[in-house]
Scaffold this motif. Sequence first.
Motif, PDB file in Angstrom:
ATOM      1  N   PHE A 196      -7.524   6.132   9.205  1.00  0.00           N
ATOM      2  CA  PHE A 196      -8.801   6.236   8.493  1.00  0.00           C
ATOM      3  C   PHE A 196      -8.733   5.678   7.074  1.00  0.00           C
ATOM      4  CE2 PHE A 196      -8.586   9.814  11.476  1.00  0.00           C
ATOM      5  CZ  PHE A 196      -9.688   9.515  12.264  1.00  0.00           C
ATOM      6  N   ARG A 197      -7.577   5.244   6.660  1.00  0.00           N
ATOM      7  CA  ARG A 197      -7.334   4.893   5.262  1.00  0.00           C
ATOM      8  C   ARG A 197      -8.304   3.859   4.704  1.00  0.00           C
ATOM      9  NH1 ARG A 197      -1.642   4.100   2.195  1.00  0.00           N
ATOM     10  NH2 ARG A 197      -2.575   4.139   0.135  1.00  0.00           N
ATOM     11  N   ASP A 198      -8.589   2.825   5.429  1.00  0.00           N
ATOM     12  CA  ASP A 198      -9.454   1.750   4.931  1.00  0.00           C
ATOM     13  C   ASP A 198     -10.865   1.810   5.501  1.00  0.00           C
ATOM     14  OD1 ASP A 198      -7.554   0.502   3.231  1.00  0.00           O
ATOM     15  OD2 ASP A 198      -6.541  -0.264   5.007  1.00  0.00           O
ATOM     16  N   LYS A 199     -11.259   2.967   5.982  1.00  0.00           N
ATOM     17  CA  LYS A 199     -12.605   3.131   6.540  1.00  0.00           C
ATOM     18  C   LYS A 199     -13.495   3.889   5.551  1.00  0.00           C
ATOM     19  CE  LYS A 199     -11.055   2.824  11.201  1.00  0.00           C
ATOM     20  NZ  LYS A 199     -11.059   3.281  12.533  1.00  0.00           N
ATOM     21  N   ILE A 215      -5.388  12.700  -5.121  1.00  0.00           N
ATOM     22  CA  ILE A 215      -4.552  12.123  -4.062  1.00  0.00           C
ATOM     23  C   ILE A 215      -5.431  11.471  -3.007  1.00  0.00           C
ATOM     24  CG2 ILE A 215      -2.981  12.674  -2.148  1.00  0.00           C
ATOM     25  CD1 ILE A 215      -1.804  14.881  -3.984  1.00  0.00           C
ATOM     26  N   TRP A 216      -6.449  12.195  -2.550  1.00  0.00           N
ATOM     27  CA  TRP A 216      -7.354  11.645  -1.528  1.00  0.00           C
ATOM     28  C   TRP A 216      -8.071  10.398  -2.046  1.00  0.00           C
ATOM     29  CZ3 TRP A 216      -5.312  13.335   2.402  1.00  0.00           C
ATOM     30  CH2 TRP A 216      -5.107  14.674   2.693  1.00  0.00           C
ATOM     31  N   ARG A 217      -8.500  10.424  -3.305  1.00  0.00           N
ATOM     32  CA  ARG A 217      -9.197   9.267  -3.895  1.00  0.00           C
ATOM     33  C   ARG A 217      -8.311   8.021  -3.835  1.00  0.00           C
ATOM     34  NH1 ARG A 217      -9.368   9.780  -9.985  1.00  0.00           N
ATOM     35  NH2 ARG A 217      -7.187   9.302  -9.556  1.00  0.00           N
ATOM     36  N   ASP A 218      -7.037   8.183  -4.160  1.00  0.00           N
ATOM     37  CA  ASP A 218      -6.126   7.038  -4.140  1.00  0.00           C
ATOM     38  C   ASP A 218      -5.778   6.606  -2.720  1.00  0.00           C
ATOM     39  OD1 ASP A 218      -6.216   7.340  -6.872  1.00  0.00           O
ATOM     40  OD2 ASP A 218      -4.078   7.765  -7.113  1.00  0.00           O
ATOM     41  N   PHE A 219      -5.702   7.542  -1.804  1.00  0.00           N
ATOM     42  CA  PHE A 219      -5.328   7.219  -0.423  1.00  0.00           C
ATOM     43  C   PHE A 219      -6.491   6.633   0.372  1.00  0.00           C
ATOM     44  CE2 PHE A 219      -4.338   8.390   4.046  1.00  0.00           C
ATOM     45  CZ  PHE A 219      -3.117   7.738   4.164  1.00  0.00           C
ATOM     46  N   PHE A 220      -7.700   7.137   0.139  1.00  0.00           N
ATOM     47  CA  PHE A 220      -8.898   6.678   0.842  1.00  0.00           C
ATOM     48  C   PHE A 220      -9.819   5.951  -0.143  1.00  0.00           C
ATOM     49  CE2 PHE A 220      -7.943  10.669   3.330  1.00  0.00           C
ATOM     50  CZ  PHE A 220      -7.622  10.057   4.531  1.00  0.00           C
ATOM     51  N   PRO A 221      -9.562   4.681  -0.457  1.00  0.00           N
ATOM     52  CA  PRO A 221     -10.330   3.990  -1.495  1.00  0.00           C
ATOM     53  C   PRO A 221     -11.814   3.808  -1.172  1.00  0.00           C
ATOM     54  CG  PRO A 221      -8.901   2.447  -0.334  1.00  0.00           C
ATOM     55  CD  PRO A 221      -8.546   3.819   0.151  1.00  0.00           C
ATOM     56  N   LYS A 222     -12.193   3.847   0.088  1.00  0.00           N
ATOM     57  CA  LYS A 222     -13.600   3.656   0.463  1.00  0.00           C
ATOM     58  C   LYS A 222     -14.318   4.971   0.788  1.00  0.00           C
ATOM     59  CE  LYS A 222     -12.674  -0.908   2.365  1.00  0.00           C
ATOM     60  NZ  LYS A 222     -12.691  -1.716   3.599  1.00  0.00           N
ATOM     61  N   ALA A 223     -13.658   6.078   0.571  1.00  0.00           N
ATOM     62  CA  ALA A 223     -14.211   7.381   0.967  1.00  0.00           C
ATOM     63  C   ALA A 223     -15.174   7.936  -0.077  1.00  0.00           C
ATOM     64  CB  ALA A 223     -13.085   8.378   1.181  1.00  0.00           C
ATOM     65  N   LYS A 224     -16.100   8.736   0.417  1.00  0.00           N
ATOM     66  CA  LYS A 224     -16.906   9.607  -0.431  1.00  0.00           C
ATOM     67  C   LYS A 224     -16.271  10.981  -0.319  1.00  0.00           C
ATOM     68  CE  LYS A 224     -21.080   6.996  -0.097  1.00  0.00           C
ATOM     69  NZ  LYS A 224     -22.501   6.988  -0.013  1.00  0.00           N
ATOM     70  N   ILE A 225     -15.806  11.509  -1.442  1.00  0.00           N
ATOM     71  CA  ILE A 225     -15.022  12.737  -1.439  1.00  0.00           C
ATOM     72  C   ILE A 225     -15.757  13.816  -2.211  1.00  0.00           C
ATOM     73  CG2 ILE A 225     -12.827  13.767  -2.129  1.00  0.00           C
ATOM     74  CD1 ILE A 225     -11.652  10.881  -1.912  1.00  0.00           C
ATOM     75  N   CYS A 226     -15.810  14.988  -1.606  1.00  0.00           N
ATOM     76  CA  CYS A 226     -16.461  16.138  -2.232  1.00  0.00           C
ATOM     77  C   CYS A 226     -15.500  17.322  -2.163  1.00  0.00           C
ATOM     78  CB  CYS A 226     -17.755  16.472  -1.480  1.00  0.00           C
ATOM     79  SG  CYS A 226     -18.648  17.864  -2.183  1.00  0.00           S
ATOM     80  N   MET A 248       0.855  -1.186   0.000  1.00  0.00           N
ATOM     81  CA  MET A 248       0.000   0.000   0.000  1.00  0.00           C
ATOM     82  C   MET A 248       0.897   1.244   0.000  1.00  0.00           C
ATOM     83  SD  MET A 248      -3.202   0.722   2.541  1.00  0.00           S
ATOM     84  CE  MET A 248      -4.154  -0.686   2.011  1.00  0.00           C
ATOM     85  N   ASN A 249       0.654   2.117  -0.940  1.00  0.00           N
ATOM     86  CA  ASN A 249       1.485   3.317  -1.065  1.00  0.00           C
ATOM     87  C   ASN A 249       1.188   4.335   0.030  1.00  0.00           C
ATOM     88  OD1 ASN A 249       2.712   2.382  -3.391  1.00  0.00           O
ATOM     89  ND2 ASN A 249       1.244   3.358  -4.731  1.00  0.00           N
ATOM     90  N   SER A 250       2.220   5.039   0.442  1.00  0.00           N
ATOM     91  CA  SER A 250       2.034   6.117   1.411  1.00  0.00           C
ATOM     92  C   SER A 250       1.418   7.316   0.704  1.00  0.00           C
ATOM     93  CB  SER A 250       3.375   6.515   2.027  1.00  0.00           C
ATOM     94  OG  SER A 250       4.161   7.213   1.075  1.00  0.00           O
ATOM     95  N   LEU A 251       0.936   8.243   1.465  1.00  0.00           N
ATOM     96  CA  LEU A 251       0.378   9.470   0.905  1.00  0.00           C
ATOM     97  C   LEU A 251       1.455  10.240   0.143  1.00  0.00           C
ATOM     98  CD1 LEU A 251      -2.267  11.029   0.756  1.00  0.00           C
ATOM     99  CD2 LEU A 251      -1.652  12.175   2.866  1.00  0.00           C
TER     100      LEU A 251
END
Length: 72
Positions: A31-34, A51-62, A1-4
């Motif tokens: 929080f990475r996998d949450k 960057i956030w999309r790749d780091f937080f794969p389960k996130a909803k980002i706005c 898993m890549n770092s930020l």
Amino acid sequence: MNSLIDIGKKYPSNKNKSGFLEIYDEMFKEFRDKEIKLLEIGIDKGDSLRIWRDFFPKAKICGLDIIEKNFS
């Protein structure tokens, strides 16, 4: 898993130059996998959203910006 920091190298965000990625990597690793919701205010060209999309794969980002953006 890549770092930020590693993910940040793929995108020309100003967060790379400012040193924030090193700080955020440590602060947000738990929080990475949450399933989180993330709001970024001031998105410029959208690179930090990527960057956030790749780091937080389960996130909803706005992202919000004062200037209208259209990312496909």
